[in-house]
Design an enzyme around this catalytic site. Structure first.
Site, short mmCIF file in Angstrom:
data_model
loop_
_atom_site.label_atom_id
_atom_site.label_comp_id
_atom_site.label_asym_id
_atom_site.label_seq_id
_atom_site.Cartn_x
_atom_site.Cartn_y
_atom_site.Cartn_z
N ASP A 98 13.66 72.57 -42.39
CA ASP A 98 13.76 71.35 -41.57
C ASP A 98 13.75 70.11 -42.46
O ASP A 98 12.88 69.99 -43.33
CB ASP A 98 12.56 71.34 -40.60
N HIS A 100 13.86 66.82 -41.15
CA HIS A 100 13.42 65.61 -40.44
C HIS A 100 12.09 65.12 -41.00
O HIS A 100 11.11 65.87 -41.00
CB HIS A 100 13.29 65.91 -38.95
N SER A 151 11.81 75.46 -36.13
CA SER A 151 10.64 75.04 -36.91
C SER A 151 9.34 75.44 -36.24
O SER A 151 8.32 75.66 -36.92
CB SER A 151 10.66 73.52 -37.11
CO1 B1M Z 1 18.39 65.93 -36.22
N1 B1M Z 1 18.06 66.99 -34.60
N2 B1M Z 1 19.41 67.41 -36.97
N3 B1M Z 1 18.74 64.74 -37.71
N4 B1M Z 1 17.66 64.59 -35.20
C1 B1M Z 1 17.10 66.37 -33.60
C2 B1M Z 1 15.66 66.81 -33.84
C3 B1M Z 1 17.71 66.97 -32.25
C4 B1M Z 1 16.68 67.10 -31.12
C5 B1M Z 1 18.90 66.11 -31.82
C6 B1M Z 1 19.60 66.64 -30.58
O1 B1M Z 1 20.38 67.55 -30.65
N5 B1M Z 1 19.35 66.06 -29.44
C7 B1M Z 1 18.28 68.35 -32.74
C8 B1M Z 1 17.31 69.53 -32.69
C9 B1M Z 1 17.75 70.60 -31.72
C10 B1M Z 1 16.76 71.68 -31.65
O2 B1M Z 1 16.45 72.40 -32.55
N6 B1M Z 1 16.24 71.80 -30.45
C11 B1M Z 1 18.67 68.02 -34.16
C12 B1M Z 1 19.62 68.77 -34.92
C13 B1M Z 1 20.36 69.86 -34.19
C14 B1M Z 1 19.90 68.50 -36.28
C15 B1M Z 1 20.82 69.28 -37.23
C16 B1M Z 1 20.78 70.80 -37.10
C17 B1M Z 1 22.25 68.73 -37.02
C18 B1M Z 1 23.33 69.42 -37.81
O3 B1M Z 1 23.33 69.41 -39.02
N7 B1M Z 1 24.24 70.00 -37.09
C19 B1M Z 1 20.32 68.80 -38.60
C20 B1M Z 1 19.13 69.67 -39.08
C21 B1M Z 1 19.10 69.89 -40.51
C22 B1M Z 1 17.82 70.62 -40.88
O4 B1M Z 1 16.73 70.17 -40.58
N8 B1M Z 1 17.98 71.75 -41.52
C23 B1M Z 1 19.80 67.44 -38.26
C24 B1M Z 1 19.79 66.37 -39.15
C25 B1M Z 1 19.34 65.10 -38.84
C26 B1M Z 1 19.52 63.90 -39.78
C27 B1M Z 1 19.37 64.27 -41.25
C28 B1M Z 1 20.89 63.32 -39.55
C29 B1M Z 1 18.43 62.92 -39.21
C30 B1M Z 1 17.05 63.06 -39.89
C31 B1M Z 1 16.82 62.06 -40.99
C32 B1M Z 1 15.41 62.12 -41.51
O5 B1M Z 1 14.47 62.51 -40.84
N9 B1M Z 1 15.26 61.73 -42.74
C33 B1M Z 1 18.26 63.44 -37.77
C34 B1M Z 1 17.66 62.69 -36.71
C35 B1M Z 1 17.35 61.24 -37.03
C36 B1M Z 1 17.37 63.26 -35.44
C37 B1M Z 1 16.85 62.57 -34.17
C38 B1M Z 1 18.01 61.79 -33.54
C39 B1M Z 1 15.67 61.62 -34.33
C40 B1M Z 1 14.45 62.20 -35.05
C41 B1M Z 1 13.48 61.09 -35.46
O6 B1M Z 1 13.45 60.68 -36.61
N10 B1M Z 1 12.73 60.52 -34.49
C42 B1M Z 1 16.40 63.81 -33.29
C43 B1M Z 1 16.51 63.58 -31.80
C44 B1M Z 1 15.24 62.98 -31.24
O7 B1M Z 1 14.14 63.28 -31.68
N11 B1M Z 1 15.37 62.17 -30.26
C45 B1M Z 1 17.14 64.92 -33.93
C46 B1M Z 1 11.80 59.42 -34.74
C47 B1M Z 1 10.44 59.96 -35.22
C48 B1M Z 1 9.47 58.81 -35.44
O8 B1M Z 1 9.96 60.81 -34.22
O9 B1M Z 1 10.02 62.83 -35.76
O10 B1M Z 1 9.61 63.09 -33.27
P1 B1M Z 1 9.45 62.31 -34.51
O11 B1M Z 1 7.91 62.10 -34.79
C49 B1M Z 1 6.99 61.74 -33.77
C50 B1M Z 1 6.25 62.91 -33.15
O12 B1M Z 1 7.05 64.07 -33.03
C51 B1M Z 1 5.03 63.07 -34.00
O13 B1M Z 1 4.75 61.74 -34.43
C52 B1M Z 1 5.92 60.93 -34.41
C53 B1M Z 1 5.71 59.68 -33.58
O14 B1M Z 1 4.54 59.00 -33.87
N12 B1M Z 1 5.01 63.92 -35.18
C54 B1M Z 1 3.83 64.34 -35.71
C55 B1M Z 1 5.99 64.40 -35.93
N13 B1M Z 1 5.50 65.12 -36.95
C56 B1M Z 1 4.17 65.10 -36.83
C57 B1M Z 1 3.17 65.71 -37.61
C58 B1M Z 1 1.84 65.53 -37.23
C59 B1M Z 1 1.53 64.75 -36.12
C60 B1M Z 1 2.51 64.15 -35.35
O15 B1M Z 1 0.82 66.04 -37.91
C61 B1M Z 1 1.03 66.76 -39.08
#
Ligand code: B1M
Length: 213
Positions: A98, A100, A151
């Site tokens: 992963d 992200h 993940s």
């Molecule tokens: Co990706 N991606 N992505 N992506 N991406 C998602 C997660 C996805 C839901 C989008 C979608 O389809 N709607 C989907 C996952 C589908 C699934 O498995 N169900 C997805 C996919 C499919 C993919 C790829 C497979 C796409 C592809 O290549 N075909 C690929 C994966 C590659 C891989 O990982 N091997 C991929 C790639 C990417 C980018 C690189 C382009 C980019 C990431 C850049 C980066 O992180 N440096 C990206 C992004 C930006 C997203 C979305 C749009 C946004 C994620 C984000 O940064 N959110 C996402 C859709 C979405 O979430 N709406 C998506 C903002 C962030 C602040 O929130 O990370 O949730 P988040 O963190 C939150 C909480 O979750 C929590 O605290 C935070 C808030 O305070 N939290 C924790 C997180 N970790 C924590 C740990 C803790 C405590 C809390 O304690 C240890």
């Protein structure tokens, strides 16, 4: 567009033009975390939705991620800092497979602003690397982040490997693919120590504070 709508649209459009002046304006009304958790996260949710509908390609989502990262970097110095004595040392990693890391890095910022020493192992971290780093760093807790559905399963495997390695410090897990129920039913039974689910970065801080008490 209102200020809030403009902030969300920078993320959706993946453009930084005008971003910093608008963040400055927003800071006059909101705290830095309110800006991140409000309009910026709203933009990110829209990006996720559009991507899911094939209306955005990965390269565009990457641009959105850059805007989010630049915003967090700009807002970081304005966040509340609690200059207390070191409360504990916590290791953070995005699990194997992963990439992200925006959420994990937000957790790092919040924890390090609030008295925690953080060892950030980065992205795609295999269990072996976590085990090796644990033995070198002797942290008080391990934080795992993951956004992909696969993940969540990887966290189960990681917990098993940590257990086999004799590690039993608390594990904190977070990320969009996880739920409290999955954590309780699937990850916890595979580990000898505590496994706690954090829904966001502030929840992560609350949990860390409870764990270190
Ligand atoms: Co990706 N991606 N992505 N992506 N991406 C998602 C997660 C996805 C839901 C989008 C979608 O389809 N709607 C989907 C996952 C589908 C699934 O498995 N169900 C997805 C996919 C499919 C993919 C790829 C497979 C796409 C592809 O290549 N075909 C690929 C994966 C590659 C891989 O990982 N091997 C991929 C790639 C990417 C980018 C690189 C382009 C980019 C990431 C850049 C980066 O992180 N440096 C990206 C992004 C930006 C997203 C979305 C749009 C946004 C994620 C984000 O940064 N959110 C996402 C859709 C979405 O979430 N709406 C998506 C903002 C962030 C602040 O929130 O990370 O949730 P988040 O963190 C939150 C909480 O979750 C929590 O605290 C935070 C808030 O305070 N939290 C924790 C997180 N970790 C924590 C740990 C803790 C405590 C809390 O304690 C240890």
């Amino acid at each position: 567009l209102s200020l809030e709508e403009r902030l969300a649209s920078y993320v959706v459009e993946g453009t930084k033009e005008g971003l910093i002046p608008d963040l400055e304006l927003a800071l006059a009304q909101y705290g830095p975390l309110e800006i991140i958790n409000g309009p910026l996260m709203k933009g990110m949710e829209e990006v996720g939705r559009l991507f899911n509908n094939n209306e955005l390609i990965v390269a565009e989502v990457l641009q959105s991620a850059e805007v989010m990262k630049a915003s967090v970097a700009y807002l970081e110095p304005f966040m509340e800092k609690n200059e207390s004595a070191v409360k504990g040392k916590i290791m953070l990693a995005t699990v194997k497979g992963d990439v992200h890391d925006i959420g994990k890095n937000l957790v790092e910022i919040i924890l390090s602003n609030n008295g925690y020493q953080i060892v950030n192992l980065g992205i795609k971290v295999p269990p072996e690397k976590i085990i090796e780093a644990y033995r070198e760093q002797k942290v008080d807790a391990i934080g795992l982040s993951g956004l992909l559905v696969k993940s969540a399963q990887q966290m189960v495997l990681t917990a098993q490997d940590l257990r086999t390695a004799g590690i039993d410090v608390p594990i904190m897990v977070g990320g969009a693919a996880l739920t409290r129920k999955f954590t309780k039913n699937r990850i916890r039974p595979e580990y000898n120590g505590m496994v706690v689910y954090a829904k966001d970065a502030m929840d992560g801080l609350d949990i860390a504070n409870k764990l270190m008490d």
